[in-house]
Write a protein that holds these residues in place. Structure first.
Motif, PDB file in Angstrom:
ATOM      1  N   ARG A 199       0.841  -1.199   0.000  1.00 41.68           N
ATOM      2  CA  ARG A 199       0.000   0.000   0.000  1.00 41.68           C
ATOM      3  C   ARG A 199       0.871   1.242   0.000  1.00 41.68           C
ATOM      4  O   ARG A 199       1.962   1.253   0.561  1.00 41.68           O
ATOM      5  CB  ARG A 199      -0.897   0.043   1.235  1.00 41.68           C
ATOM      6  CG  ARG A 199      -1.999  -0.992   1.279  1.00 41.68           C
ATOM      7  CD  ARG A 199      -2.937  -0.723   2.453  1.00 41.68           C
ATOM      8  NE  ARG A 199      -4.040  -1.656   2.523  1.00 41.68           N
ATOM      9  CZ  ARG A 199      -4.010  -2.802   3.184  1.00 41.68           C
ATOM     10  NH1 ARG A 199      -2.926  -3.138   3.851  1.00 41.68           N
ATOM     11  NH2 ARG A 199      -5.067  -3.596   3.186  1.00 41.68           N
ATOM     12  N   ARG A 200       0.320   2.313  -0.619  1.00 40.11           N
ATOM     13  CA  ARG A 200       0.982   3.609  -0.577  1.00 40.11           C
ATOM     14  C   ARG A 200      -0.083   4.680  -0.797  1.00 40.11           C
ATOM     15  O   ARG A 200      -1.139   4.387  -1.371  1.00 40.11           O
ATOM     16  CB  ARG A 200       2.074   3.708  -1.652  1.00 40.11           C
ATOM     17  CG  ARG A 200       1.560   3.562  -3.077  1.00 40.11           C
ATOM     18  CD  ARG A 200       2.683   3.314  -4.073  1.00 40.11           C
ATOM     19  NE  ARG A 200       2.216   3.284  -5.447  1.00 40.11           N
ATOM     20  CZ  ARG A 200       1.643   2.233  -6.020  1.00 40.11           C
ATOM     21  NH1 ARG A 200       1.448   1.125  -5.326  1.00 40.11           N
ATOM     22  NH2 ARG A 200       1.256   2.293  -7.283  1.00 40.11           N
ATOM     23  N   GLY A 254      -3.694  11.660  -2.306  1.00 36.19           N
ATOM     24  CA  GLY A 254      -4.957  11.483  -1.604  1.00 36.19           C
ATOM     25  C   GLY A 254      -5.627  10.146  -1.876  1.00 36.19           C
ATOM     26  O   GLY A 254      -6.685   9.865  -1.327  1.00 36.19           O
ATOM     27  N   PHE A 255      -5.022   9.309  -2.729  1.00 33.72           N
ATOM     28  CA  PHE A 255      -5.571   7.986  -3.022  1.00 33.72           C
ATOM     29  C   PHE A 255      -4.773   6.919  -2.276  1.00 33.72           C
ATOM     30  O   PHE A 255      -3.544   7.005  -2.189  1.00 33.72           O
ATOM     31  CB  PHE A 255      -5.491   7.677  -4.520  1.00 33.72           C
ATOM     32  CG  PHE A 255      -6.385   8.523  -5.381  1.00 33.72           C
ATOM     33  CD1 PHE A 255      -7.737   8.257  -5.473  1.00 33.72           C
ATOM     34  CD2 PHE A 255      -5.862   9.583  -6.105  1.00 33.72           C
ATOM     35  CE1 PHE A 255      -8.558   9.024  -6.285  1.00 33.72           C
ATOM     36  CE2 PHE A 255      -6.676  10.357  -6.916  1.00 33.72           C
ATOM     37  CZ  PHE A 255      -8.031  10.078  -7.000  1.00 33.72           C
ATOM     38  N   ALA A 256      -5.477   5.903  -1.784  1.00 34.71           N
ATOM     39  CA  ALA A 256      -4.813   4.717  -1.246  1.00 34.71           C
ATOM     40  C   ALA A 256      -4.605   3.755  -2.411  1.00 34.71           C
ATOM     41  O   ALA A 256      -5.565   3.188  -2.934  1.00 34.71           O
ATOM     42  CB  ALA A 256      -5.673   4.070  -0.169  1.00 34.71           C
ATOM     43  N   ASN A 281      -8.079   3.078  -3.996  1.00 34.82           N
ATOM     44  CA  ASN A 281      -9.249   3.097  -3.122  1.00 34.82           C
ATOM     45  C   ASN A 281     -10.129   1.876  -3.411  1.00 34.82           C
ATOM     46  O   ASN A 281     -10.401   1.079  -2.518  1.00 34.82           O
ATOM     47  CB  ASN A 281     -10.046   4.383  -3.244  1.00 34.82           C
ATOM     48  CG  ASN A 281      -9.319   5.587  -2.692  1.00 34.82           C
ATOM     49  OD1 ASN A 281      -8.222   5.481  -2.147  1.00 34.82           O
ATOM     50  ND2 ASN A 281      -9.909   6.754  -2.843  1.00 34.82           N
ATOM     51  N   GLU A 282     -10.605   1.727  -4.651  1.00 33.80           N
ATOM     52  CA  GLU A 282     -11.361   0.544  -5.049  1.00 33.80           C
ATOM     53  C   GLU A 282     -10.510  -0.305  -5.999  1.00 33.80           C
ATOM     54  O   GLU A 282      -9.494   0.144  -6.512  1.00 33.80           O
ATOM     55  CB  GLU A 282     -12.673   0.942  -5.744  1.00 33.80           C
ATOM     56  CG  GLU A 282     -13.710   1.568  -4.833  1.00 33.80           C
ATOM     57  CD  GLU A 282     -13.438   3.047  -4.584  1.00 33.80           C
ATOM     58  OE1 GLU A 282     -12.945   3.705  -5.513  1.00 33.80           O
ATOM     59  OE2 GLU A 282     -13.709   3.530  -3.476  1.00 33.80           O
ATOM     60  N   GLU A 306      -8.782  -1.627   2.461  1.00 37.99           N
ATOM     61  CA  GLU A 306      -8.043  -1.317   3.685  1.00 37.99           C
ATOM     62  C   GLU A 306      -8.086  -2.452   4.705  1.00 37.99           C
ATOM     63  O   GLU A 306      -7.307  -2.459   5.656  1.00 37.99           O
ATOM     64  CB  GLU A 306      -8.558  -0.029   4.330  1.00 37.99           C
ATOM     65  CG  GLU A 306      -9.985  -0.059   4.813  1.00 37.99           C
ATOM     66  CD  GLU A 306     -10.953   0.438   3.765  1.00 37.99           C
ATOM     67  OE1 GLU A 306     -12.075   0.830   4.154  1.00 37.99           O
ATOM     68  OE2 GLU A 306     -10.611   0.430   2.567  1.00 37.99           O
ATOM     69  N   GLU A 307      -8.959  -3.457   4.483  1.00 37.67           N
ATOM     70  CA  GLU A 307      -9.075  -4.576   5.419  1.00 37.67           C
ATOM     71  C   GLU A 307      -8.326  -5.820   4.948  1.00 37.67           C
ATOM     72  O   GLU A 307      -8.286  -6.821   5.663  1.00 37.67           O
ATOM     73  CB  GLU A 307     -10.552  -4.933   5.609  1.00 37.67           C
ATOM     74  CG  GLU A 307     -11.376  -3.839   6.286  1.00 37.67           C
ATOM     75  CD  GLU A 307     -12.848  -4.170   6.328  1.00 37.67           C
ATOM     76  OE1 GLU A 307     -13.348  -4.807   5.360  1.00 37.67           O
ATOM     77  OE2 GLU A 307     -13.524  -3.805   7.303  1.00 37.67           O
ATOM     78  N   LEU A 308      -7.727  -5.781   3.771  1.00 40.09           N
ATOM     79  CA  LEU A 308      -7.009  -6.941   3.258  1.00 40.09           C
ATOM     80  C   LEU A 308      -5.745  -7.196   4.070  1.00 40.09           C
ATOM     81  O   LEU A 308      -4.974  -6.278   4.346  1.00 40.09           O
ATOM     82  CB  LEU A 308      -6.656  -6.727   1.785  1.00 40.09           C
ATOM     83  CG  LEU A 308      -7.850  -6.710   0.818  1.00 40.09           C
ATOM     84  CD1 LEU A 308      -7.420  -6.184  -0.537  1.00 40.09           C
ATOM     85  CD2 LEU A 308      -8.456  -8.108   0.683  1.00 40.09           C
TER      86      LEU A 308
END
Length: 225
Positions: free
Chosen positions: A112-113, A117-119, A142-143, A175-177
């Motif tokens: 992740r990074r 403003g995007f995950a 994000n998605e 974000e839950e992975l």
């Protein structure tokens, strides 16, 4: 990235607010400026904000909305919450959404990074059961954006790619992975409006930097079979 945008309905005047009571009222020249200014305001607000936008009357809304989205979401929730075996619920979900099961596997890596403003990130899965010996890679902003098996695209935006827990068949957000999760990757076709060339320019895989074109989910599934 809404059907309202392609229907010519402006996003502004738009209100951006946070839980502390800060508000920003935007009036912009086009959708790109709306996106840039509201996203930067949201970053300053701590990465989360509430929005009110796309104000219009019913006459303008009616031909430019994708009808049935709320009832579809409610039905999906009812299917997932039903007191039935997970395999039965998954089968009903795929039939209702015209979806496709893409992959079953164990999550072996998550990168992740945060960019602008995007995950953003990449998920790697090692195949299990019928998918043993294959690797699935999912890239997200994000998605979930694309799902690939052994380097070949299985599904891409704007079709919907979802990761489900194998035991509960409940969705797992990006974000839950976590490492070690055993999951099922499914995809559901988008509304037909997104197949229009002008829509794919904004929501297709090339918009996100991938060097291939969108192919509708059923075409990809039939080719794989």
């Amino acid at each position: 990235m809404t059907a309202l945008h392609f229907g010519g309905i402006p996003a502004t005047p738009m209100m951006v607010a946070d839980e502390k009571g800060n508000t920003v009222l935007l009036s912009t020249v086009d959708g790109a400026w709306t996106e840039a200014l509201s996203r930067n305001a949201t970053i300053v607000m701590g990465g989360s904000s509430m929005l009110a936008l796309y104000g219009a009357n019913a006459r303008d809304m009616r031909p430019n909305l994708i009808h049935g989205t709320l009832s579809t979401a409610i039905k999906i929730g009812e299917l997932l919450a039903a007191k039935e075996d997970a395999a039965i619920r998954l089968d009903k979900l795929l039939k209702f959404t015209d979806g496709v099961e893409l992959f079953r596997g164990k999550l072996t890596d998550v990168m992740r990074r945060t960019v602008g403003g995007f995950a953003r990130g990449t998920v790697t899965l090692e195949g299990t059961a019928g998918d043993a010996g294959s690797i699935c890679r999912i890239e997200f902003q994000n998605e979930n954006l694309i799902a690939m098996r052994d380097g070949e695209p299985m599904a891409t935006v704007p079709d919907l790619i979802t990761v489900l827990d194998q035991e509960t068949v409940h969705p797992i957000t990006t974000e839950e992975l976590r490492y070690g999760q055993r999951v099922i990757v499914i995809a559901m076709p988008c509304a037909p409006v997104w197949h229009r060339p002008e829509c794919l320019e904004l929501v297709g895989p090339r918009y996100f930097g991938y060097d291939f074109d969108f192919k509708p989910l059923r075409q990809v599934a039939e080719h794989a079979d």
